[in-house]
Design an enzyme around this catalytic site. Structure first.
Site, mmCIF file in Angstrom:
data_model
loop_
_atom_site.group_PDB
_atom_site.id
_atom_site.type_symbol
_atom_site.label_atom_id
_atom_site.label_comp_id
_atom_site.label_asym_id
_atom_site.label_seq_id
_atom_site.Cartn_x
_atom_site.Cartn_y
_atom_site.Cartn_z
ATOM 1 N N SER A 110 0.834 -1.191 0.000
ATOM 2 C CA SER A 110 0.000 0.000 0.000
ATOM 3 C C SER A 110 0.879 1.255 0.000
ATOM 4 C CB SER A 110 -0.889 -0.024 1.234
ATOM 5 O OG SER A 110 -1.657 1.120 1.242
ATOM 6 N N GLY A 111 0.595 2.158 -0.931
ATOM 7 C CA GLY A 111 1.355 3.409 -1.013
ATOM 8 C C GLY A 111 2.582 3.298 -1.892
ATOM 9 N N THR A 115 -1.596 2.435 -8.095
ATOM 10 C CA THR A 115 -2.689 3.126 -8.787
ATOM 11 C C THR A 115 -2.120 4.194 -9.722
ATOM 12 O OG1 THR A 115 -4.048 2.678 -6.895
ATOM 13 C CG2 THR A 115 -4.856 4.341 -8.412
ATOM 14 N N ASN A 160 -1.271 5.426 3.142
ATOM 15 C CA ASN A 160 -1.479 6.095 1.859
ATOM 16 C C ASN A 160 -2.722 6.970 1.954
ATOM 17 O OD1 ASN A 160 -1.828 6.827 -0.774
ATOM 18 N ND2 ASN A 160 -1.959 4.737 -1.592
ATOM 19 N N SER A 163 -5.538 5.452 -0.585
ATOM 20 C CA SER A 163 -5.320 4.011 -0.681
ATOM 21 C C SER A 163 -6.519 3.330 -1.337
ATOM 22 C CB SER A 163 -5.091 3.454 0.716
ATOM 23 O OG SER A 163 -4.861 2.083 0.638
ATOM 24 N N SER A 164 -6.221 2.477 -2.331
ATOM 25 C CA SER A 164 -7.325 1.753 -2.967
ATOM 26 C C SER A 164 -7.750 0.653 -2.001
ATOM 27 C CB SER A 164 -6.859 1.111 -4.269
ATOM 28 O OG SER A 164 -6.016 1.974 -4.961
ATOM 29 N N GLY A 390 -1.397 -4.901 -2.478
ATOM 30 C CA GLY A 390 -0.171 -5.682 -2.345
ATOM 31 C C GLY A 390 -0.187 -6.512 -1.077
ATOM 32 N N GLU A 392 0.236 -7.699 2.485
ATOM 33 C CA GLU A 392 0.089 -6.882 3.697
ATOM 34 C C GLU A 392 0.510 -7.660 4.929
ATOM 35 O OE1 GLU A 392 -3.888 -5.368 3.924
ATOM 36 O OE2 GLU A 392 -3.513 -3.852 2.397
HETATM 37 N N1 LIG Z 1 5.162 8.029 -10.089
HETATM 38 C C1 LIG Z 1 4.801 8.807 -9.111
HETATM 39 N N2 LIG Z 1 5.147 10.089 -9.120
HETATM 40 C C2 LIG Z 1 4.787 10.921 -8.133
HETATM 41 N N3 LIG Z 1 4.097 10.525 -7.054
HETATM 42 C C3 LIG Z 1 3.722 9.249 -6.961
HETATM 43 C C4 LIG Z 1 4.055 8.330 -8.002
HETATM 44 N N4 LIG Z 1 3.560 7.135 -7.623
HETATM 45 C C5 LIG Z 1 2.951 7.320 -6.435
HETATM 46 N N5 LIG Z 1 3.039 8.570 -6.022
HETATM 47 C C6 LIG Z 1 2.519 9.156 -4.785
HETATM 48 O O1 LIG Z 1 2.268 8.140 -3.869
HETATM 49 C C7 LIG Z 1 0.912 8.112 -3.469
HETATM 50 C C8 LIG Z 1 0.434 6.692 -3.341
HETATM 51 O O2 LIG Z 1 0.367 6.077 -4.585
HETATM 52 P P1 LIG Z 1 -0.783 5.039 -4.977
HETATM 53 O O3 LIG Z 1 -2.079 5.508 -4.512
HETATM 54 O O4 LIG Z 1 -0.585 4.745 -6.393
HETATM 55 O O5 LIG Z 1 -0.352 3.805 -4.139
HETATM 56 P P2 LIG Z 1 -0.959 2.345 -4.233
HETATM 57 O O6 LIG Z 1 0.198 1.464 -4.470
HETATM 58 O O7 LIG Z 1 -2.048 2.331 -5.193
HETATM 59 O O8 LIG Z 1 -1.468 2.161 -2.772
HETATM 60 P P3 LIG Z 1 -2.747 1.330 -2.269
HETATM 61 O O9 LIG Z 1 -2.374 -0.092 -2.304
HETATM 62 O O10 LIG Z 1 -2.934 1.805 -0.896
HETATM 63 O O11 LIG Z 1 -3.822 1.677 -3.182
HETATM 64 C C9 LIG Z 1 0.160 8.827 -4.542
HETATM 65 O O12 LIG Z 1 -0.978 9.455 -4.034
HETATM 66 C C10 LIG Z 1 1.195 9.847 -5.005
HETATM 67 O O13 LIG Z 1 1.174 10.960 -4.141
HETATM 68 MG MG LIG Z 2 -4.017 2.077 -5.103
#
Ligand SMILES: Nc1ncnc2c1ncn2[C@@H]1O[C@H](COP(=O)(O)OP(=O)(O)OP(=O)(O)O)[C@@H](O)[C@H]1O
Ligand SMILES: [Mg+2]
Length: 1078
Positions: A110-111, A115, A160, A163-164, A390, A392
């Site tokens: 997560s984070g 996404t 996050n 977070s999705s 992912g 956890e």
């Molecule tokens: N390539 C990137 N460039 C800039 N910031 C990023 C990038 N990837 C992620 N982030 C930052 O990290 C934060 C978390 O990313 P994201 O929501 O994609 O995580 P996730 O892996 O989908 O987490 P979760 O499993 O909780 O959904 C985003 O809101 C953004 O601020």
């Molecule tokens: Mg996500």
């Protein structure tokens, strides 16, 4: 790297190594060091072969610009530095050009940025695929489905802010040209428990906060909501606001996105009503009530909230109230109703809220699918993007983590399978011998969980369906019996006593050794969550609402369709959907993005090695590198290899005319690379050790430097030579021009000198000739003269006797006479006119006649005048004489004179003899009247004028009354001594009389008359004829007159005119009479 430089390989200007496969030595430390090094240099992407590792930068990097998209478009995967775009491009092109369905698997905790990565892939594909109004609309709808799903399915967690809380798999469908047609979204296991309860520091799903912050007053009123978050029990209070997130603005974005995706306005309204109802459900509270029969019952504390929910959902309040108080169990046509105690009522309430929200979410996904589904039936190519939670590991892991980790376990399995398979396929395709690779196969763990007979999920289902008391503990007991022997299962109570003394493992827990590490699960809640029960009374109550959406969400509430069969458990549902997903993924060409979270603080520039190390381990990245490196670390098509290293061998540089493979062979042989270091595949060269590759790179780098020097040398030489040639050419041109200039100057000088000399010589010759000719002529003339003289002398000698002595004088006189005669005759012809005013006179012909000529002119003029005068009659002559006299008297003396010149002097203006009125006067005058006119006589005393007749005869002048003709004064002209007038234009004149004469008794006369000039001239002439004396005519602006005894001064002054041209006289005193003249 400079912008203008062109990258042709991943190997150019690498920070660390762009592809971890090239790490040398390959250890976990070097792997981490490489990631960190790259991360510190803002290189967040690193490859493991074709797998992209992405480290979340937690800041905006300028690597997602349209220029970057263009840079990566249609480039081979290893051509440029690692980037998510390279992977997206590879996948898209492989889909479009090779007709291979693709899936992009994004994993990470997560984070870690899954996404974001999925959105980057989608936006890249949207940017490079076809364009056009229809295609653009499809793209827009696909992209806009993200904000909608994120609003309902994402929440702020400790890890996050966005977070999705659900798994998402999206198939994007393309036509044969690669234009997007539509898509299908599948969602996995929404974390619905969040609806009713959130851990500290976390929030509920975004949509609740967005609605309350961004909804208009009107909307909130319709939904019966208050704006404050703290009004709702379901909204965690401690972190309602998230830094940097504008919920109100996001609400507008979401509404807009819903519109683009294709939601009708009333659909949006229905959705929001359900959201509001969920929120309000949390505010229903129960109080205990004891019944007589000893059973515990509950009552709703405040029915207002219930009432509003029922109004919102079009529900009968009593029905819902009953559903919260009773539970009906139906078995074999028997209905048994039991009352619910307070705890059960709360359980029912929360179950309803969770279910309502979960079903709403599923409905939303389906609704979006309806909008974005491809409209055609043609065969589609598919690109699947999987953004799933992912692995956890929390402190307290429950059913959800178990399910999620199971899913990740499956993904890891498919990852290993596919990577190995791909690798193996390539070896076979290239004809390279396949060496067995040792790797950890996690199939055993998957088996532990999903095996249909003795897997953990099967056990859980069994336990849930078993009659009798079922608790989490009985479930654990069962596990302890069945799985005890499994090498990946750990439990304190298991049959095998391996963990009997393991104090880290509590009694109510079991532990699984996942591929990514050991995870301990608390069994509490497993049974309940797996059952996922919603009391039938509640689903029936929901079905009975008038709210179309809610009704549709609870189809099982329809009594007609009621079945006694239990709905599938959450675990088995998830297992089934994971199985479907895996099957789906297996048919597609996989592309991996493995996301890594660099720190727990969500801050940029921080790379916590321990945290990353942990992720590297459980993501099995080292494993991944090893698999990728099995046997050979690096492979490259012969063409690319030759192109990159051909400068290292004199035979291949600069051109190799034969096959690329032969070229590479020649190259490697010449470089003396040990043969065990490489293998020749069909189309690729396989290099065993990264060291060899780096050696090649080093050689290439040095060679490039030499080549650069060579190019520089040649270029400089060429430049200098070109410059030299140019200078030489210029120098020749300049010298040619200079020489020409000087030669020309010299030539011109010579020419002029020659000309000068020539002219001198010619001149000298000519003068010489002239002298000779002159001399000759002189001689001839002299001879002639001498001859003439001689002949003259001879003739004179001969005729002397015939010459008269004065012949010369005669001839002279004769000649003069002739000339004069001619002169007169000529003059006679040219005589000018006879007009006395004529001034012209012919020019003088001979100088010696100058005086004669002037004299003749004078004489002629006098004669002409005489002739003119001779024409006059005596009368006319007298008139001219008079005019002449007047001129002599007044010209240039009195201003009035000029006026008189043109007036003829008539004399008698009155014709008295003919006028009977003046009979008496005529009688008194015997003589001829010279002048008769009316004048103004000035009164001596006061200066006023009176008209009088003025008569002049040869001997006297008479002043008579104008009307009667009565004679006032009769004065002999001899008594007049003088007259006085002014110099002005006035007509005043004084007639001075001889002192002592009778006429002078009253004194001198003062008259005024316009004919002053005529009167005085006539008077003057008359007196002259009579007395032969000239009287004095005084012309002055001041003169004296004698009035009686007084001498009065008449003074003319200039003044304003009162009565025309007449002078105004005024007797000032005894001595002065002022005459004002104009
Ligand atoms: N390539 C990137 N460039 C800039 N910031 C990023 C990038 N990837 C992620 N982030 C930052 O990290 C934060 C978390 O990313 P994201 O929501 O994609 O995580 P996730 O892996 O989908 O987490 P979760 O499993 O909780 O959904 C985003 O809101 C953004 O601020
Ligand atoms: Mg996500």
């Amino acid at each position: 790297m400079m912008k203008s430089e062109v990258k042709t390989s991943l190997l150019d200007n690498m920070i660390g190594v762009g592809d971890s496969v090239l790490l040398e030595p390959l250890t976990e430390d070097s792997f981490l060091e490489n990631l960190k090094n790259r991360f510190d240099h803002s290189e967040i992407y690193t490859y493991i072969g074709s797998v992209v590792i992405s480290v979340n930068p937690y800041r905006h990097l300028p690597v997602y610009t349209p220029e970057k998209v263009e840079e990566y478009r249609n480039r081979n995967f290893y051509e440029l530095g690692p980037h998510i775009y390279a992977l997206a491009d590879e996948a898209y092109r492989s889909l479009r050009d090779q007709d291979k369905d693709q899936c992009i698997l994004i994993t990470g905790e997560s984070g870690a940025g899954k996404t974001e990565a999925s959105k980057l892939v989608m936006s890249y594909v949207a940017a490079v695929c076809g364009k056009g109004a229809e295609v653009n609309q499809v793209k827009e709808q696909l992209l806009q489905s993200n904000p909608v799903l994120e609003a309902f399915g994402n929440a702020k967690t400790m890890r996050n802010d966005n977070s999705s809380r659900f798994g998402k798999y999206m198939d994007i469908e393309f036509d044969f040209k690669g234009d997007p047609l539509g898509g299908v979204i599948s969602n996995y296991l929404l974390e619905k428990s969040r609806v009713v309860k959130q851990p500290r520091g976390e929030r509920n799903f975004h949509v609740f906060y967005q609605l309350l912050s961004g909804g208009s007053e009107d909307l909130l009123k319709r939904l019966k909501l208050e704006r404050e978050f703290n009004q709702y029990n379901y909204l965690g209070l401690d972190s309602a606001k998230v830094n940097g997130v504008d919920d109100a603005a996001n609400f507008r974005t979401v509404k807009n996105a819903m519109q683009i995706v294709g939601f009708m306005d009333d659909e949006v309204e229905l959705v929001l009503e359900v959201v509001a109802a969920v929120l309000k459900l949390g505010n229903i509270e129960f109080k205990p009530e004891s019944r007589v029969n000893g059973l515990d019952e509950s009552r709703i504390q405040d029915k207002n909230e219930l009432k509003e929910i029922c109004e919102l959902l079009g529900q009968d309040q009593a029905v819902l109230e009953r559903a919260f108080s009773f539970r009906t169990v139906e078995a074999k046509q028997e209905k048994v109703s039991t009352t619910l105690n307070v705890a059960q009522a709360y359980y029912a309430r929360d179950a309803l809220a969770k279910n309502l929200y979960n079903r709403l979410f599923t409905w939303l996904v389906n609704r979006i699918n309806e909008s974005i589904k491809a409209q055609t039936k043609v065969r589609k190519k598919v690109m699947g993007v999987l953004d799933i939670y992912g692995f956890e590991i929390f402190e307290n892991n429950s059913f959800e983590q178990f399910i999620i980790n199971y899913c990740n376990e499956k993904l890891q399995q498919i990852f290993i399978e596919l990577t190995l398979k791909e690798e193996q396929e390539e070896y076979i395709k290239e004809g390279i011998e396949w060496t067995h690779i040792e790797y950890f196969n996690n199939a055993i763990i998957c088996e532990l969980i999903e095996n249909n007979t003795n897997g953990i999920l099967a056990m859980l289902d069994e336990e849930c369906l078993r009659p009798g008391t079922v608790t989490d503990e009985t479930f654990l007991e069962k596990l302890n019996q069945v799985c005890a022997v499994h090498e990946r299962f750990e439990s304190r109570m298991s049959k095998s006593s391996r963990f009997l003394n393991d104090t880290t493992l509590p009694h109510n827990c079991f532990r699984i050794q996942h591929y990514a590490g050991k995870v301990m699960y608390h069994v509490e809640g497993f049974v309940d969550k797996n059952n996922d029960l919603l009391y039938r009374d509640l689903s029936q109550a929901m079905w009975r609402t008038n709210h179309v959406l809610v009704k549709a969400l609870f189809p099982e509430g329809n009594p007609a369709k009621m079945s006694l069969k239990r709905p599938p458990t959450a675990g088995s549902q998830f297992k089934a959907s994971v199985a479907t997903l895996m099957k789906n993924l297996q048919t597609k060409n996989p592309n991996y993005i493995r996301c890594i979270k660099p720190n727990d603080q969500k801050t940029p520039h921080v790379f916590t090695e321990a945290l990353v190390c942990h992720q590297v381990r459980y993501l099995g990245l080292m494993e991944n590198v090893r698999v990728r490196r099995a046997g050979y670390a690096f492979k490259q098509p012969y063409e690319s290899c030759l192109e990159r290293y051909k400068m290292l061998c004199s035979q291949t540089w600069p051109h190799w005319r034969q096959g690329a493979r032969d070229g590479v062979q020649v190259l490697l042989t010449e470089l003396q690379i040990p043969p065990e270091e490489f293998s020749y595949g069909r189309s690729k060269i396989f290099i065993r050790n990264p060291r060899t590759l780096f050696e090649l790179e080093d050689l290439r780098k040095r060679r490039l430097e030499d080549l650069a020097t060579l190019i520089q040398k040649i270029y400089r030489g060429w430049k200098c030579r070109t410059h030299f040639l140019l200078m030489k050419k210029s120098q020749i041109t300049i010298s040619a021009w200079t020489k020409r200039h000087f030669q020309r100057k010299k030539y011109l000088h010579l020419k002029s000198v020659t000309l000068l000399i020539q002219s001198y010589i010619r001149g000298w010759k000519a003068r010489k000739l002239l002298r000779e000719l002159k001399h000759q002529k002189l001689c001839e003339e002299s001879a002639t003269t001498i001859a003439a003289y001689w002949r003259g002398f001879q003739i004179r000698r001969e005729y002397r006797k015939f010459f008269r002595a004065n012949a010369g004088r005669k001839i002279y006189e004769f000649t003069i006479q002739r000339i004069i005669q001619k002169y007169f005759l000529e003059l006679k012809k040219k005589l000018p006119s006879m007009s006395p005013t004529e001034t012209a006179w012919p020019a003088r012909p001979y100088l010696f006649l100058d005086n004669t000529h002037t004299e003749l002119k004078r004489i002629f003029h006098l004669w002409r005048c005489k002739k003119y005068r001779d024409q006059f009659t005596a009368q006319k002559r007298a008139i001219f004489e008079e005019k002449l006299e007047a001129s002599e008297l007044f010209k240039d003396k009195k201003a009035l004179y000029a006026n008189s010149v043109c007036q003829p002097f008539q004399g008698d203006y009155l014709e008295i003899s003919k006028n009977p009125k003046y009979q008496k006067l005529t009688g008194a005058v015997e003589e001829k009247i010279l002048l008769a006119d009316v004048v103004n006589k000035i009164n001596r005393a006061n200066g006023k004028g009176a008209p009088r007749i003025f008569l002049l005869t040869q001997s006297k002048f008479i002043v008579a009354d104008q009307k009667s003709g009565q004679i006032k004064s009769n004065i002999p002209v001899m008594d007049i001594t003088s007259v006085s007038v002014s110099k002005q234009t006035d007509g005043l004149f004084a007639v001075h009389l001889k002192e002592g004469s009778t006429a002078a008794a009253k004194g001198d006369f003062l008259f005024t008359s316009d004919r002053l000039i005529e009167i005085i001239t006539k008077l003057y002439r008359t007196i002259f004829f009579k007395t032969n004396q000239k009287i004095n005519v005084e012309i002055n602006n001041e003169f004296l007159v004698q009035f009686n005894q007084d001498k009065v001064c008449v003074k003319f002054i200039q003044g304003a005119q009162k009565n025309g041209n007449l002078p105004a006289c005024k007797r000032k005193n005894n001595r002065l009479l002022e005459v004002t003249v104009p």
